[in-house]
Design an enzyme around this catalytic site. Structure first.
Site, mmCIF file in Angstrom:
data_model
loop_
_atom_site.group_PDB
_atom_site.id
_atom_site.type_symbol
_atom_site.label_atom_id
_atom_site.label_comp_id
_atom_site.label_asym_id
_atom_site.label_seq_id
_atom_site.Cartn_x
_atom_site.Cartn_y
_atom_site.Cartn_z
ATOM 1 C CG ASN A 7 -2.036 22.158 -13.559
ATOM 2 O OD1 ASN A 7 -1.842 21.682 -14.673
ATOM 3 N ND2 ASN A 7 -1.699 21.533 -12.462
ATOM 4 C CG ASP A 9 -0.156 19.351 -15.186
ATOM 5 O OD1 ASP A 9 0.845 20.057 -15.415
ATOM 6 O OD2 ASP A 9 -0.400 18.850 -14.077
ATOM 7 C CG HIS A 10 -5.353 18.074 -17.761
ATOM 8 N ND1 HIS A 10 -4.695 16.866 -17.630
ATOM 9 C CD2 HIS A 10 -5.929 18.317 -16.569
ATOM 10 C CE1 HIS A 10 -4.882 16.405 -16.409
ATOM 11 N NE2 HIS A 10 -5.623 17.268 -15.740
ATOM 12 N NE ARG A 18 -4.145 11.479 -33.414
ATOM 13 C CZ ARG A 18 -4.553 11.898 -34.610
ATOM 14 N NH1 ARG A 18 -3.812 12.678 -35.338
ATOM 15 N NH2 ARG A 18 -5.707 11.513 -35.070
ATOM 16 C CG HIS A 43 2.167 16.906 -11.186
ATOM 17 N ND1 HIS A 43 1.133 16.250 -10.572
ATOM 18 C CD2 HIS A 43 3.302 16.271 -10.791
ATOM 19 C CE1 HIS A 43 1.606 15.259 -9.833
ATOM 20 N NE2 HIS A 43 2.927 15.251 -9.956
ATOM 21 N NE ARG A 49 -0.177 9.832 -15.316
ATOM 22 C CZ ARG A 49 -0.964 9.388 -14.331
ATOM 23 N NH1 ARG A 49 -2.135 9.936 -14.146
ATOM 24 N NH2 ARG A 49 -0.583 8.406 -13.549
ATOM 25 C CG HIS A 50 0.342 15.515 -17.583
ATOM 26 N ND1 HIS A 50 1.305 16.010 -16.758
ATOM 27 C CD2 HIS A 50 -0.684 15.111 -16.779
ATOM 28 C CE1 HIS A 50 0.897 15.927 -15.508
ATOM 29 N NE2 HIS A 50 -0.306 15.376 -15.478
ATOM 30 C CD GLU A 70 0.584 20.704 -8.987
ATOM 31 O OE1 GLU A 70 0.329 19.600 -9.498
ATOM 32 O OE2 GLU A 70 -0.270 21.563 -8.815
ATOM 33 C CB THR A 100 -5.992 13.826 -11.094
ATOM 34 O OG1 THR A 100 -5.409 15.066 -10.690
ATOM 35 C CG2 THR A 100 -7.271 13.583 -10.313
ATOM 36 C CB THR A 101 -2.748 14.792 -7.045
ATOM 37 O OG1 THR A 101 -1.922 15.211 -8.121
ATOM 38 C CG2 THR A 101 -1.921 14.585 -5.798
ATOM 39 C CD GLU A 151 -2.110 23.427 -4.309
ATOM 40 O OE1 GLU A 151 -0.929 23.550 -4.677
ATOM 41 O OE2 GLU A 151 -3.022 23.062 -5.061
ATOM 42 C CG HIS A 191 -7.418 18.062 -6.606
ATOM 43 N ND1 HIS A 191 -6.321 17.548 -7.246
ATOM 44 C CD2 HIS A 191 -8.404 17.183 -6.808
ATOM 45 C CE1 HIS A 191 -6.617 16.395 -7.786
ATOM 46 N NE2 HIS A 191 -7.888 16.146 -7.543
ATOM 47 N N GLY A 192 -9.859 20.215 -8.194
ATOM 48 C CA GLY A 192 -11.285 20.020 -8.446
ATOM 49 C C GLY A 192 -12.094 21.310 -8.490
ATOM 50 N N GLY A 213 -6.522 23.726 -12.850
ATOM 51 C CA GLY A 213 -6.140 23.175 -14.149
ATOM 52 C C GLY A 213 -7.306 22.661 -14.974
ATOM 53 C CG HIS A 214 -10.294 18.795 -15.507
ATOM 54 N ND1 HIS A 214 -9.841 17.865 -16.420
ATOM 55 C CD2 HIS A 214 -11.637 18.829 -15.649
ATOM 56 C CE1 HIS A 214 -10.864 17.365 -17.071
ATOM 57 N NE2 HIS A 214 -11.973 17.926 -16.612
#
Ligand code: PXP
Length: 237
Positions: A7, A9-10, A18, A43, A49-50, A70, A100-101, A151, A191-192, A213-214
């Site tokens: 993922n 996204d970040h 920026r 997502h 937002r991203h 997503e 986050t979700t 999922e 997730h996580g 992702g993160h």
């Protein structure tokens, strides 16, 4: 062997901070694929937002593996999916104020909307997955509304603060896998998940793909995207 969808996204979160053009999630996706990722997940949030609409369009044209989109259960998002044709769509609940979700979908509550939107996407050849808690009723409902995959939301397992709670959450995931298998529902998870907590989940047979992702982007910010993806692939496979 399980698959890894990265993922990105970040990467877009850093760009949006920026309001400039870099770093580009499209470049991150290319590097993740070269490092061996099985797919790319993004997502497109309603508040943008991203990930931006432009990212979805360019990623669709450039990704060589599989694109998992997503999105919230809205007409706008379904129209975007039907236009861009990702390989799969994962419906997620979306709240404006969450970081986050936060939880899984309540499939029982949204049965008729889900049934209709899943059918539209499937007619277009898109695989549909629902992001849900490892809960037997939600799994049965996901099968009933026509989803191809669920999922499993691994957030509660990842946030467990004691060994007992962690084992209880792992057990819930194990039961969810077995229920989904009986119904013929495909199984993804995410997730996580990070480089430490993923090992116990990988040890449970039956999960086809992890969406992460993160933790990958966090490691990539220090050691580079290629290394971060290779390190995660070594754990997932
Ligand atoms: N799967 C779903 C459905 C998600 O919404 C998210 C967060 O965007 C993830 C997986 C990835 O979670 P994380 O960024 O914590 O790895």
């Amino acid at each position: 062997m399980a698959k890894l969808s990265v993922n990105v996204d970040h990467i877009a979160t850093i760009r949006q901070a920026r309001g400039v053009a870099e770093p580009d999630p499209v470049a991150a996706a290319v590097i993740a694929e070269l490092a061996g990722a099985d797919g790319i997940t993004i997502h497109l949030r309603e508040d943008r937002r991203h990930i931006q609409d432009r990212d979805v369009e360019i990623l669709r044209q450039t990704i060589k593996t599989r694109l998992n989109l997503e999105m919230a259960l809205t007409d706008e998002m379904v129209a975007i999916a039907l236009k861009t044709l990702p390989d799969s769509v994962t419906f997620v609940p979306e709240g404006r104020h969450e970081l986050t979700t936060e939880g899984g979908l309540d499939v029982m509550l949204m049965q008729s909307t889900l049934r209709q939107k899943i059918s539209l996407l499937k007619q277009a050849g898109i695989i549909v997955s629902l992001f849900i808690e490892p809960d037997i009723e939600q799994i049965k409902a996901s099968h009933k509304v026509g989803a191809d995959y669920m999922e499993i939301h691994t957030g509660k397992y990842c946030e467990a603060s004691t060994e007992a709670e962690r084992n209880e959450q792992l057990r819930r995931i194990e039961l969810a896998i077995s229920a989904a298998r009986k119904l013929g529902l495909g199984i993804n998870a995410g997730h996580g998940l990070d480089y430490r907590n993923i090992t116990a989940v990988v040890a449970l047979p039956g999960i086809e793909e992890f969406n992460i992702g993160h933790s990958i982007v966090a490691r990539a910010s220090l050691v580079g995207m290629e290394r971060a993806v290779v390190d995660m692939l070594a754990l997932v496979k």
